[in-house]
Design an enzyme around this catalytic site. Structure first.
Site, PDB file in Angstrom:
ATOM      1  N   ASP A 384      28.460  38.835  36.278  1.00 10.02           N
ATOM      2  CA  ASP A 384      29.726  38.598  35.597  1.00 10.02           C
ATOM      3  C   ASP A 384      30.221  37.169  35.716  1.00 10.02           C
ATOM      4  O   ASP A 384      31.025  36.728  34.889  1.00 10.02           O
ATOM      5  CB  ASP A 384      30.786  39.567  36.130  1.00 10.02           C
ATOM      6  N   TYR A 469      35.620  47.139  33.371  1.00 11.11           N
ATOM      7  CA  TYR A 469      36.083  46.932  34.748  1.00 11.11           C
ATOM      8  C   TYR A 469      37.162  45.862  34.824  1.00 11.11           C
ATOM      9  O   TYR A 469      37.169  44.905  34.042  1.00 11.11           O
ATOM     10  CB  TYR A 469      34.922  46.506  35.651  1.00 11.11           C
TER      11      TYR A 469
END
Length: 754
Positions: A384, A469
Site C-alpha cells: 500500500d 480498508y
C-alpha cells in the site's frame, strides 16, 4: 530562520486540461510566493504546478516525447549534514553545529510516456528562481512507478465500458451502472509481459448510492492495461466443492490445481465451475441504511451522553510552519505522498542541552499478503505504500470526528496525472490528549503523602482509505521522553463470494452467509533514521536469559532464580538482518557508544525499541512470489548503513519502484544487507517489521472495529533520572461527582496532587 529559495511560478494560471499531458510550453505568469521555511518542507501547490510546467517545457524542447502522465512529485531531501547545520543542530551533543551552507531545493518526479508506456524519473532543481531539469532517466523496461489515484479511479469506468464485462454482468442480472471495481496492482502474474502497466479489478455490485457494495462480491476479476485503458483478460476463480477433503482437511477445488490457466484457455472453463450468482442480501453499516433492513432489530443501546474536550487556555504546542515545539520536544512534520506522515529532525531540550534523537521516522512500506492459494487470489498482496502511496489516500479529516479537542491541521499536496495540483486541506491532525497517569506514588504510612501526575501526550495523525480498508496512523510524543507509533486498522474486510452450499475451506472465514474473508497479514516496515546524541550510532541486541551454567543449588544461583541480559553489538550489514526471539524477550537499542556515559549506570545513551506483541513476519513459503517481492517482511529488523546522496539515501525496503516486481531489486533492504559494510558507530538506518496476522471474525463484519499495532521508543541510560519528574501535578477542578446524591463514587479524604 531565513527562507529557503522558492519558485516564483504561480498556480493562478488557466490550463486547458485536454492538453495538460502534452509537453507543450505554457505562458505562466510569475509573482512572489510564500516561501518554505525549512529544508524538509513538502512542496507547495505553487511549486508542484511550476514543476509540472518546467518538466513539460523541457520535454518539448529536448526530447521526442509527445504526451505524458505524471505519477509522483516530492521534495528531494538535502544531505543530512546540510540540514542539521541549517537548523543549528550539532552532529554530536555538546558540540557546535557546523557552518550552514546554501541548500538547493530539489524535487523528484516520476512520469510515463503514454505513447510508448516507458517510465522516466526526473530531478529538478530550483536555481535563480526557476525550476531546471537536472537529470532525466529512462527507467528499465518493465519498471513501473506507483499507481496513481487517477489510474485507480479509471479502473471502474474501464470495466463498466468493456463489452465482455457487460455481457458477464448481464448473465447474473446486473447493468453496467451496478458494477463497482476496486483497482489493485496486478501483484505478480507471469502470464503477462512485464512492459504492460496492469491492474486487477476486484468487482462488486451496488444498487443504491451508499449501500455496502462489499456485501455483493462478483465471481470474476478483469485485468486491465492502465495505459491503454482496456480490459485485456478476465479471470474466474475456482471454487471449493463439497466432500471430506484431502489429508490436510482441505476441500477439493473445482479444478485440480491452484495454478493459473493459460491465457489461451477459456477462463470460465478453466475454473471448472459454472457462473455463480452474487450474494444479494444487504449488510449495511450506515445507520440510516441499517434502519431500512427489516431483519435488523432496533438497537437497545442507550445513546451516549456528550463528552467534550476543552482547553480554555489554548493548546500547549507551537507551530512555525511545519516545525513544532511541545514540552521540550522539537520536530518537523511533513506530508509525503508515499509515506503519509514524515517526522524529521526530532530533538529534546534536556534542561538546556539540545539533544538530537531521530533524524527521520516514517512508514516506509507495508504489504498485505492473502493466504488463499487458488488463482487469482494468490496474487492479492498489496504494497500500500510502494504501489499506491498512503499519503495520496489520506482522508480530508472532519473536525470533531476524526480528532477531538482543539485541533491544528496540516495540508497535503501532490501532483495529478495531468499535472494539476491535488490538495487535501486537512491531511494531518495535531492535537493534545490526556493519556492517563504519568506517574504516582502514595506513602502508605500514617500521614504519608500521595502525589499523582497526569500524562499529556502530543498526537500527530492521519487516516488513509485504501479501497476497503482504513489505516489510521498516530505518532505520540510523551513527557517522559518516549515516542510511540500506533496503527489502527479498520474499514471493511476484503471479501469474496461463496457458492450456495460451498464450504469456506481452511483459508477463509465465512463472516456472513456466502461471504468469505480470506486469512491475511498486515505487515508494516517502519524506517527509523536515528541520531541518538549524534549521527554515528549503533544497535545493541539484548536477550534476557537464565543465568548460564548456574543450575539451582550452584554457588552462583543457589535458589535458581537468577537471570541476566546478554548484549551484543551488531557490527556488519550481514549481521543486521535479525529475527525476533520471543523466548528471550529480545529487544534492540539504538545507542551512541561514543557519547557521554550515564552518570550512574555507566552505559551509553540510547532508545530501546518495543514491539514484542507485534513482531510479525511472512508466513508464505520461502520461494513464494510474495517472499521474493517483499523480502523485507521476512525479518523483524534490518540495520544498514545509510547512503546520504542528497535524494533520500536508503529509503525504500522493497525498492523505489514496486508495482509488478518479480523479486527484490538491487535497491532493496535485502540487497543492502548482503555485504560486510560496517554498521557500528556509523550513520545507520533501521527497518522494523511489525504487524498482525488477521484471521477474520464474523464480529468484524460488516465494518471492522479497530485492531491495534504499536511500536514504542523509550529512553534507556539517556536521561539522568525520570525526565517527567518536573511535570506539575495539577488537579482538574472541572472533575465532579457522577451522582449528586453521593450514592456511589463517594469522595475520599485528601487530593490527588498533595
Amino acid at each position: 530562520m531565513p527562507p529557503i529559495q522558492s519558485s516564483t511560478f504561480s498556480a493562478d494560471h488557466t490550463i486547458d486540461k485536454s492538453q495538460c499531458t502534452k509537453p507543450l510550453v505554457f505562458n505562466v505568469p510569475t509573482q512572489a510566493l510564500g516561501h518554505p521555511t525549512h529544508p524538509l518542507d513538502p512542496l507547495t501547490p505553487d511549486e508542484i504546478s511550476a514543476l509540472s510546467v518546467a518538466v513539460r517545457k523541457y520535454l518539448a524542447e529536448h526530447t521526442e516525447i509527445k504526451a505524458i502522465k505524471f505519477i509522483t512529485c516530492w521534495t528531494a531531501n538535502p544531505p543530512k549534514r546540510d540540514v542539521l547545520a541549517y537548523l543549528g543542530i550539532p552532529l554530536a551533543t555538546g558540540e557546535k553545529p557546523e557552518v550552514p551552507k546554501d541548500i538547493i531545493r530539489k524535487a523528484e518526479l516520476d512520469f510515463i510516456d503514454v505513447v510508448t508506456g516507458v517510465a522516466y524519473d526526473a530531478v529538478v532543481a530550483l536555481r535563480g528562481g526557476d525550476w531546471t531539469v537536472e537529470t532525466l532517466i529512462k527507467l528499465p523496461e518493465g519498471t513501473q512507478p506507483q499507481i496513481s489515484i487517477s489510474e485507480l479511479a479509471a479502473a471502474e469506468q474501464v470495466v463498466r465500458k468493456d463489452p465482455e464485462v457487460k455481457r458477464l454482468a448481464a448473465e447474473i442480472g446486473l447493468q453496467p451502472e451496478n458494477i463497482y471495481a476496486d483497482g489493485w496492482s496486478i501483484g505478480w502474474d507471469s502470464r503477462f509481459p512485464n512492459n504492460k502497466r496492469l491492474q486487477q479489478a476486484i468487482l462488486f455490485a451496488r444498487f443504491e448510492e451508499h449501500d455496502n457494495l462489499y456485501a455483493h462480491p462478483l465471481d470474476f476479476m478483469p485485468v486491465l492495461d492502465s495505459n491503454t485503458l482496456k480490459v485485456i483478460h478476465i479471470d474466474f476463480p475456482p471454487h471449493r466443492v463439497g466432500g471430506r477433503g484431502d489429508d490436510k482437511g482441505i476441500s477439493a477445488l473445482s479444478v485440480d490445481t491452484t495454478a493459473p490457466p493459460p491465457l489461451t484457455e477459456d477462463s470460465l472453463s478453466g475454473s471448472g465451475r459454472p457462473r455463480i450468482p452474487f450474494p444479494d442480501a444487504a449488510h449495511e453499516y450506515l445507520p440510516d441504511l441499517r434502519a431500512k433492513q427489516p431483519e435488523v432489530k432496533p438497537s437497545t443501546r442507550e445513546p451516549l451522553k456528550p463528552l467534550h474536550i476543552l482547553q480554555p487556555e489554548g493548546v500547549g504546542f507551537r507551530m512555525h510552519g511545519n516545525e513544532m515545539e511541545w514540552q521540550k520536544w522539537r520536530m518537523h512534520v511533513a506530508f509525503n505522498h508515499r509515506e503519509g506522515i514524515a517526522i524529521s529532525t526530532v530533538t529534546y531540550d534536556d534542561d538546556g542541552v539540545l539533544r538530537p534523537l531521530i533524524y527521520r521516522i516514517s512508514l516506509a512500506e507495508m504489504v498485505v499478503p492473502y493466504g488463499a492459494p487458488e488463482h487469482p487470489h494468490s496474487r492479492k498482496f498489496a504494497f500500500d505504500v510502494g504501489e499506491y502511496g498512503v499519503g495520496m489516500m489520506a482522508n480530508d479529516l472532519t473536525l470533531g470526528c476524526d480528532c477531538l479537542g482543539k485541533i491544528h491541521y496540516l495540508p497535503g499536496s501532490f501532483i495529478g496525472q495531468d499535472g494539476h495540483v491535488i490538495t487535501i486541506q486537512r491531511a494531518i491532525c495535531i492535537h493534545e490528549e490526556d493519556s492517563g497517569l504519568l506517574w504516582k506514588h502514595k506513602d502508605y504510612r500514617k500521614n504519608g503523602r500521595s502525589h499523582a501526575v497526569r500524562s499529556r501526550r502530543l498526537v500527530v495523525s492521519m487516516v488513509c482509505t485504501l479501497a476497503n480498508y482504513e489505516y489510521c496512523f498516530y505518532y505520540y510524543f510523551y513527557q517522559d521522553g518516549s515516542i510511540e507509533f500506533e496503527i489502527k486498522l479498520t474499514g471493511i474486510l476484503n471479501v469474496y463470494m461463496l457458492a450456495p452450499g460451498e464450504p469456506s475451506g481452511p483459508f477463509t472465514t465465512q463472516v456472513a452467509p456466502r461471504i468469505g474473508a480470506h486469512y491475511h497479514q498486515h505487515l508494516f516496515s517502519v524506517r527509523i533514521d536515528p541520531m541518538i546524541d549524534g549521527l554515528l550510532n549503533s544497535v545493541i541486541e539484548s536477550d534476557i536469559v537464565t543465568l548460564p551454567n548456574a543450575p539451582t543449588g550452584s554457588k552462583e544461583n543457589w535458589a535458581g532464580n537468577a537471570f541476566i541480559v546478554q548484549d551484543r553489538t551488531l557490527q556488519t550489514a550481514k549481521d543486521g538482518a535479525r529475527d525476533y526471539d520471543f523466548t528471550k524477550d529480545r529487544r534492540w537499542t539504538m545507542t551512541n557508544t561514543t557519547a557521554r556515559k550515564h552518570r550512574a549506570s555507566g552505559h551509553a545513551p540510547g532508545y530501546v525499541l518495543g514491539y514484542r506483541g507485534f513482531a510479525a513476519k511472512l508466513f508464505a513459503a520461502p520461494e513464494s512470489w510474495i517472499v521474493r517481492r517483499a523480502g523485507f517482511a521476512s525479518k523483524s529488523l534490518w540495520v544498514v548503513k545509510d547512503v546520504d546522496d542528497g535524494l533520500g539515501g536508503r529509503w525504500w525496503p522493497a525498492g523505489r519502484h514496486v508495482p509488478q516486481t518479480s523479486e527484490a531489486p538491487d535497491n532493496s533492504v535485502e540487497k543492502w544487507t548482503q555485504t560486510e559494510e560496517k554498521i557500528e558507530n556509523e550513520d545507520i538506518v533501521l527497518f522494523l517489521t511489525l504487524g498482525v496476522n488477521h484471521i477474520p471474525r464474523p464480529e468484524e463484519w460488516p465494518v471492522m472495529p479497530v485492531e491495534h499495532v504499536r511500536l514504542t521508543l523509550k529512553p534507556v541510560h539517556f536521561f539522568d533520572e525520570n525526565p517527567s519528574v518536573d511535570v506539575l501535578g495539577i488537579q482538574d477542578r472541572m472533575s465532579i461527582m457522577a451522582f449528586a446524591d453521593g450514592s456511589s463514587n463517594a469522595p475520599v479524604d485528601g487530593v490527588c496532587c498533595s
